[in-house]
Design a protein around this motif. Structure first.
Motif, PDB file in Angstrom:
ATOM      1  N   ALA A  79       0.829  -1.197   0.000  1.00  0.00           N
ATOM      2  CA  ALA A  79       0.000   0.000   0.000  1.00  0.00           C
ATOM      3  C   ALA A  79       0.863   1.247   0.000  1.00  0.00           C
ATOM      4  O   ALA A  79       0.484   2.268  -0.591  1.00  0.00           O
ATOM      5  CB  ALA A  79      -0.928  -0.009   1.216  1.00  0.00           C
ATOM      6  N   ARG A 133      -7.737  -7.570  -3.799  1.00  0.00           N
ATOM      7  CA  ARG A 133      -6.613  -6.821  -3.218  1.00  0.00           C
ATOM      8  C   ARG A 133      -6.908  -5.327  -3.222  1.00  0.00           C
ATOM      9  O   ARG A 133      -6.628  -4.613  -2.250  1.00  0.00           O
ATOM     10  CB  ARG A 133      -5.328  -7.084  -4.011  1.00  0.00           C
ATOM     11  N   ARG A 161      -9.909  -3.870  -3.270  1.00  0.00           N
ATOM     12  CA  ARG A 161     -10.964  -3.573  -2.295  1.00  0.00           C
ATOM     13  C   ARG A 161     -10.463  -3.680  -0.867  1.00  0.00           C
ATOM     14  O   ARG A 161     -10.930  -2.960   0.023  1.00  0.00           O
ATOM     15  CB  ARG A 161     -12.141  -4.524  -2.511  1.00  0.00           C
ATOM     16  N   GLY A 162      -9.494  -4.568  -0.634  1.00  0.00           N
ATOM     17  CA  GLY A 162      -8.992  -4.778   0.713  1.00  0.00           C
ATOM     18  C   GLY A 162      -8.062  -3.699   1.217  1.00  0.00           C
ATOM     19  O   GLY A 162      -7.769  -3.633   2.419  1.00  0.00           O
ATOM     20  N   ALA A 163      -7.562  -2.846   0.319  1.00  0.00           N
ATOM     21  CA  ALA A 163      -6.645  -1.764   0.735  1.00  0.00           C
ATOM     22  C   ALA A 163      -7.468  -0.599   1.272  1.00  0.00           C
ATOM     23  O   ALA A 163      -7.465   0.507   0.723  1.00  0.00           O
ATOM     24  CB  ALA A 163      -5.775  -1.342  -0.437  1.00  0.00           C
ATOM     25  N   THR A 164      -8.179  -0.831   2.373  1.00  0.00           N
ATOM     26  CA  THR A 164      -9.121   0.165   2.895  1.00  0.00           C
ATOM     27  C   THR A 164      -8.433   1.451   3.329  1.00  0.00           C
ATOM     28  O   THR A 164      -9.042   2.523   3.304  1.00  0.00           O
ATOM     29  CB  THR A 164      -9.916  -0.425   4.063  1.00  0.00           C
ATOM     30  N   ASP A 165      -7.160   1.354   3.739  1.00  0.00           N
ATOM     31  CA  ASP A 165      -6.443   2.559   4.163  1.00  0.00           C
ATOM     32  C   ASP A 165      -6.253   3.543   3.016  1.00  0.00           C
ATOM     33  O   ASP A 165      -5.993   4.725   3.255  1.00  0.00           O
ATOM     34  CB  ASP A 165      -5.071   2.190   4.745  1.00  0.00           C
ATOM     35  N   HIS A 210      -8.545   3.975   0.460  1.00  0.00           N
ATOM     36  CA  HIS A 210      -9.798   4.329  -0.202  1.00  0.00           C
ATOM     37  C   HIS A 210     -10.079   5.828  -0.157  1.00  0.00           C
ATOM     38  O   HIS A 210     -10.683   6.384  -1.078  1.00  0.00           O
ATOM     39  CB  HIS A 210     -10.963   3.551   0.414  1.00  0.00           C
ATOM     40  N   ALA A 211      -9.656   6.497   0.905  1.00  0.00           N
ATOM     41  CA  ALA A 211      -9.907   7.938   0.989  1.00  0.00           C
ATOM     42  C   ALA A 211      -8.967   8.729   0.089  1.00  0.00           C
ATOM     43  O   ALA A 211      -9.292   9.847  -0.319  1.00  0.00           O
ATOM     44  CB  ALA A 211      -9.758   8.414   2.437  1.00  0.00           C
ATOM     45  N   GLN A 229     -11.442   4.030  -6.718  1.00  0.00           N
ATOM     46  CA  GLN A 229     -11.586   2.588  -6.821  1.00  0.00           C
ATOM     47  C   GLN A 229     -11.818   2.175  -8.277  1.00  0.00           C
ATOM     48  O   GLN A 229     -12.256   2.972  -9.109  1.00  0.00           O
ATOM     49  CB  GLN A 229     -12.758   2.119  -5.964  1.00  0.00           C
TER      50      GLN A 229
END
Length: 367
Positions: free
Chosen positions: A68, A125, A127-131, A133-134, A138
């Motif tokens: 990330a 992968r 979608r899972g990188a939530t940190d 998303h801001a 996407q």
């Protein structure tokens, strides 16, 4: 630190030329040492790895096999490259129009119906990188009409996702523009640096150059100071008049990720290979067949494309495949960009020059 400093740079690849331009723009006196015989583009795989690269700026897509942190640095680099390209274009002087240096139209990920499992793993992968998303957009699924509208040359049966905000660099024009626009830089071509130490660059002929700040940006040339290895990459250049493609395309496949990148003049760069070898010999038959077959499966119009040339080069990688910045008084090292040279160079250089306390043009509105 705002005074005019004497800067010595070892290496005139992507990092070296960008650093020379940024520091010269800020008013420093810059001297660059590189073993190449001049700044002209090379397509024989013996010059800077940046010449062989496709120039994709795809931080979202790289989440497939990168951290990330790498993706976020890549996202920041896109904004910096945009400003650099704008300034270089504005400074262009000559009877010919300014060359195209940068595009930002997004990129596409595509998959054949039989490979949706591989595509879903990549999307998971992302979608899972939530940190992230801001900070980053996407992937957006495209139906067939939307894909046809964006890129009509692509096989309409493909599943496709748009990665908004991604872009591409045009490597050879950008490297040439950085060298030509770095005002007042003393380029010492044909000079190989054997050692880079605080305030000193020692050359292969035994002479040295003293400076206020030394930058070691040599890629594989920095061995043995850094535990680097070369990772072989292979690309195919195709000429296909009449085939229109606006955005880089990455084909998701169980065994490899093939990318197709458009270039001006009806040219396309096709690549994907990542081989743990320092062999610089010509492209293998297996790689060439796989790359071209994959490209044809995505764009049937490439069937009559002509092969312009095939090219190999080595990318510098550290044991963990992560980039590294090392800073101490009088010395800055940046290396280990692996397959992300163009993607990471601006943000890494910005951060490295910050650590070194060097005023530079990349700080102007840097994120």
């Amino acid at each position: 630190m705002s005074q005019r400093l004497q800067i010595g740079i070892a290496g005139a690849g992507v990092l070296g030329r960008l650093a020379a331009w940024a520091l010269a723009e800020a008013g420093h006196h810059v001297t660059v040492f590189d073993p190449a015989d001049g700044p002209a583009p090379r397509q024989d795989g013996r010059g800077a790895a940046g010449y062989t690269a496709a120039g994709m700026l795809s931080p979202l897509a790289e989440l497939d096999n990168a951290s990330a942190e790498v993706a976020l640095l890549g996202w920041q680099s896109i904004a910096i490259w945009s400003r650099v390209a704008e300034r270089l274009t504005a400074a262009h002087a000559g009877s010919e129009p300014a060359p195209l240096l940068f595009r930002q139209l997004g990129s596409l990920m595509v998959a054949h119906g039989s490979d949706l499992g591989a595509a879903e793993r990549v999307l998971a992968r992302l979608r899972g990188a939530t940190d992230l998303h801001a900070a980053m957009p996407q992937a957006q699924a495209l139906d067939r009409p939307a894909l046809r509208e964006l890129e009509p040359a692509l096989d309409p049966q493909l599943r496709a996702w748009l990665l908004p905000g991604e872009g591409q660099i045009l490597p050879a024009p950008m490297l040439s523009a950085l060298a030509a626009s770095a005002r007042g830089v003393d380029w010492r071509w044909g000079c190989s640096a054997d050692e880079v130490a605080p305030g000193r660059i020692t050359l292969a002929d035994g002479t040295w150059h003293d400076c206020d700040q030394a930058l070691d940006l040599r890629g594989l040339g920095a061995r043995p100071a850094l535990p680097l290895r070369g990772v072989r990459g292979e690309v195919v250049w195709l000429h296909a008049p009449g085939v229109a493609l606006q955005r880089p395309v990455r084909l998701l496949h169980p065994r490899h990720r093939v990318y197709i990148v458009p270039r001006p003049g009806d040219l396309f760069v096709v690549g994907a290979s990542e081989i743990e070898s320092e062999d610089r010999s010509p492209v293998s038959l297996r790689s060439a067949v796989e790359l071209m077959a994959a490209a044809h499966s995505v764009i049937s119009g490439l069937a009559e494309a002509r092969i312009v040339h095939l090219e190999t080069n080595l990318r510098p990688a550290l044991p963990d495949n992560e980039p590294r910045i090392e800073a101490e008084p009088g010395l800055l090292r940046i290396n280990g960009l692996f397959r992300h040279g163009w993607l990471l160079a601006p943000a890494l250089l910005r951060d490295g020059l910050r650590r070194a306390g060097l005023v530079n043009a990349l700080e102007n509105g840097a994120p």
